[in-house]
Design a protein around this motif. Structure first.
Motif, PDB file in Angstrom:
ATOM      1  N   LYS A  26       3.083   9.182  57.440  1.00 26.37           N
ATOM      2  CA  LYS A  26       2.402  10.286  58.124  1.00 26.37           C
ATOM      3  C   LYS A  26       0.912  10.030  58.337  1.00 26.37           C
ATOM      4  O   LYS A  26       0.235   9.464  57.492  1.00 26.37           O
ATOM      5  N   LEU A  27       0.432  10.482  59.499  1.00 30.33           N
ATOM      6  CA  LEU A  27      -0.990  10.498  59.802  1.00 30.33           C
ATOM      7  C   LEU A  27      -1.466  11.934  59.618  1.00 30.33           C
ATOM      8  O   LEU A  27      -0.837  12.863  60.123  1.00 30.33           O
ATOM      9  N   THR A  28      -2.559  12.118  58.880  1.00 27.06           N
ATOM     10  CA  THR A  28      -3.035  13.467  58.565  1.00 27.06           C
ATOM     11  C   THR A  28      -4.462  13.664  59.067  1.00 27.06           C
ATOM     12  O   THR A  28      -5.329  12.809  58.861  1.00 27.06           O
ATOM     13  N   PHE A  66      -8.403  -7.538  66.094  1.00 29.66           N
ATOM     14  CA  PHE A  66      -8.013  -6.270  66.698  1.00 29.66           C
ATOM     15  C   PHE A  66      -8.339  -5.107  65.759  1.00 29.66           C
ATOM     16  O   PHE A  66      -8.425  -5.278  64.543  1.00 29.66           O
ATOM     17  N   PRO A  67      -8.538  -3.896  66.326  1.00 30.56           N
ATOM     18  CA  PRO A  67      -8.746  -2.712  65.490  1.00 30.56           C
ATOM     19  C   PRO A  67      -7.404  -2.212  64.953  1.00 30.56           C
ATOM     20  O   PRO A  67      -6.431  -2.105  65.694  1.00 30.56           O
ATOM     21  N   HIS A  68      -7.356  -1.914  63.659  1.00 28.39           N
ATOM     22  CA  HIS A  68      -6.104  -1.434  63.075  1.00 28.39           C
ATOM     23  C   HIS A  68      -5.756  -0.065  63.654  1.00 28.39           C
ATOM     24  O   HIS A  68      -6.617   0.805  63.772  1.00 28.39           O
ATOM     25  N   PRO A  69      -4.490   0.154  64.026  1.00 23.92           N
ATOM     26  CA  PRO A  69      -4.120   1.414  64.694  1.00 23.92           C
ATOM     27  C   PRO A  69      -4.300   2.654  63.824  1.00 23.92           C
ATOM     28  O   PRO A  69      -4.542   3.744  64.347  1.00 23.92           O
ATOM     29  N   ARG A  70      -4.210   2.508  62.517  1.00 23.13           N
ATOM     30  CA  ARG A  70      -4.301   3.670  61.631  1.00 23.13           C
ATOM     31  C   ARG A  70      -5.732   3.933  61.168  1.00 23.13           C
ATOM     32  O   ARG A  70      -6.150   5.080  61.025  1.00 23.13           O
ATOM     33  N   THR A  71      -6.494   2.868  60.919  1.00 23.05           N
ATOM     34  CA  THR A  71      -7.820   3.021  60.306  1.00 23.05           C
ATOM     35  C   THR A  71      -8.984   2.659  61.226  1.00 23.05           C
ATOM     36  O   THR A  71     -10.131   2.967  60.906  1.00 23.05           O
ATOM     37  N   ASP A  72      -8.714   1.955  62.326  1.00 29.18           N
ATOM     38  CA  ASP A  72      -9.729   1.425  63.238  1.00 29.18           C
ATOM     39  C   ASP A  72     -10.543   0.291  62.613  1.00 29.18           C
ATOM     40  O   ASP A  72     -11.474  -0.228  63.238  1.00 29.18           O
ATOM     41  N   LYS A  73     -10.206  -0.117  61.401  1.00 25.53           N
ATOM     42  CA  LYS A  73     -10.875  -1.256  60.770  1.00 25.53           C
ATOM     43  C   LYS A  73     -10.532  -2.528  61.551  1.00 25.53           C
ATOM     44  O   LYS A  73      -9.395  -2.729  61.962  1.00 25.53           O
ATOM     45  N   ILE A  74     -11.538  -3.379  61.761  1.00 26.91           N
ATOM     46  CA  ILE A  74     -11.299  -4.615  62.516  1.00 26.91           C
ATOM     47  C   ILE A  74     -10.588  -5.635  61.626  1.00 26.91           C
ATOM     48  O   ILE A  74     -11.080  -6.007  60.554  1.00 26.91           O
TER      49      ILE A  74
END
Length: 296
Positions: free
Chosen positions: A4-6, A269-277
């Motif tokens: 889940k994304l919250t 690439f940016p991680h889809p859940r965290t945007d961390k590169i």
């Protein structure tokens, strides 16, 4: 594993419809929102809501990324060289000679067959969603999404400057300019696997830089700004320096290497859940290392 994304609604996002919040604030696609809503995977404060629900301050919005899916691909046990993996994605190092996804000519023995076995063996109920692809005889890093959310996010973010695909190639001859950009349109000929430079084609951009020079060739680092089929192979041939071993696009068949000397060595690439590169790389395979040693 939390699927889940919250998100918690703050002042700026209160009093707008949840559909607008999902689409414009979270950058989710209309297709993803529609599917998740129908399947009641979008909730507010633990209750499924319609997409015209108006958000209130401190509402807790949750999106369940998991959905049961099946794929018409036969799982096959094979060695998978995993470079990075988490609940949303996996990056593998594909060897040369392996087709990425089943086709009429190659219904079995593909990377997708092996990945499906890999997932099932670990009890992961996901299908193979390719974000990037490589030709059969190109080796290197391939990015695969494990769920609809990560596939949507990664496909969307491929247009960003933070999403980069780096390659290494050994080319024929010596380039006059040791770095530069090839900006030439690539066109798919009817009933022909070979692509050509043609004004009817799509704009295609490849950046290159010579890493090492030899008497009869050069090791070149390349970065794609667009991602057309055979782009690097077509572009290098167009400037008179085809990849060694690439007989489809003019490269010499010198019996030193049995395929085009092209390797996808780097992926950012940016991680889809965290945007961390996320920045990943892999070493050159032995056949290209051997080619370089001979050229030296």
């Amino acid at each position: 594993m939390n699927s889940k994304l919250t998100y918690y609604i703050e002042n700026d996002d209160a009093d707008i419809k949840i559909r607008e919040y999902l689409k414009h604030k979270l950058n989710l696609s209309t297709r993803f929102i529609k599917k998740a809503a129908i399947e009641k995977r979008i909730t507010v404060n633990d209750c499924a809501v319609k997409m015209n629900y108006v958000l209130r301050l401190k509402d807790r919005v949750e999106i369940d990324t998991f959905r049961k899916e099946e794929q018409d691909i036969t799982p096959e046990k094979m060695d998978i060289d995993v470079i990075y993996e988490d609940q949303d994605l996996i990056v593998v190092n594909k060897p040369a000679g392996i087709v990425v996804h089943p086709t009429r000519s190659y219904p079995e023995g593909t990377l997708a067959n092996g990945l499906l076995y890999y997932f099932k063996e670990r009890g992961e109920k996901c299908i193979v969603r390719l974000v990037s692809r490589l030709d059969m005889d190109t080796s290197g890093l391939i990015l695969i999404a494990k769920n609809q959310f990560s596939h949507m996010s990664l496909a969307r973010d491929m247009k960003l400057d933070t999403f980069k695909k780096g390659y290494l190639a050994v080319v024929q001859g010596n380039l006059k300019e040791k770095y530069g950009t090839i900006d030439l349109p690539i066109y798919k000929q009817e009933n022909n696997i070979r692509r050509v430079i043609d004004d009817r084609g799509q704009r295609s951009i490849t950046h290159y830089e010579v890493v090492e020079s030899f008497a009869q060739g050069e090791l070149v680092k390349l970065q794609l700004e667009t991602g057309r089929t055979h782009q690097i192979r077509v572009h290098l041939n167009s400037i008179g320096h085809p990849i060694l071993g690439d007989t489809l696009y003019g490269g010499e068949d010198n019996n030193i290497i049995a395929r085009q000397a092209l390797h996808a060595y780097k992926l950012t690439f940016p991680h889809p859940r965290t945007d961390k590169i996320i920045e990943l790389s892999t070493d050159l395979p032995e056949d290209i290392k051997n080619l370089i040693e001979i050229l030296r």
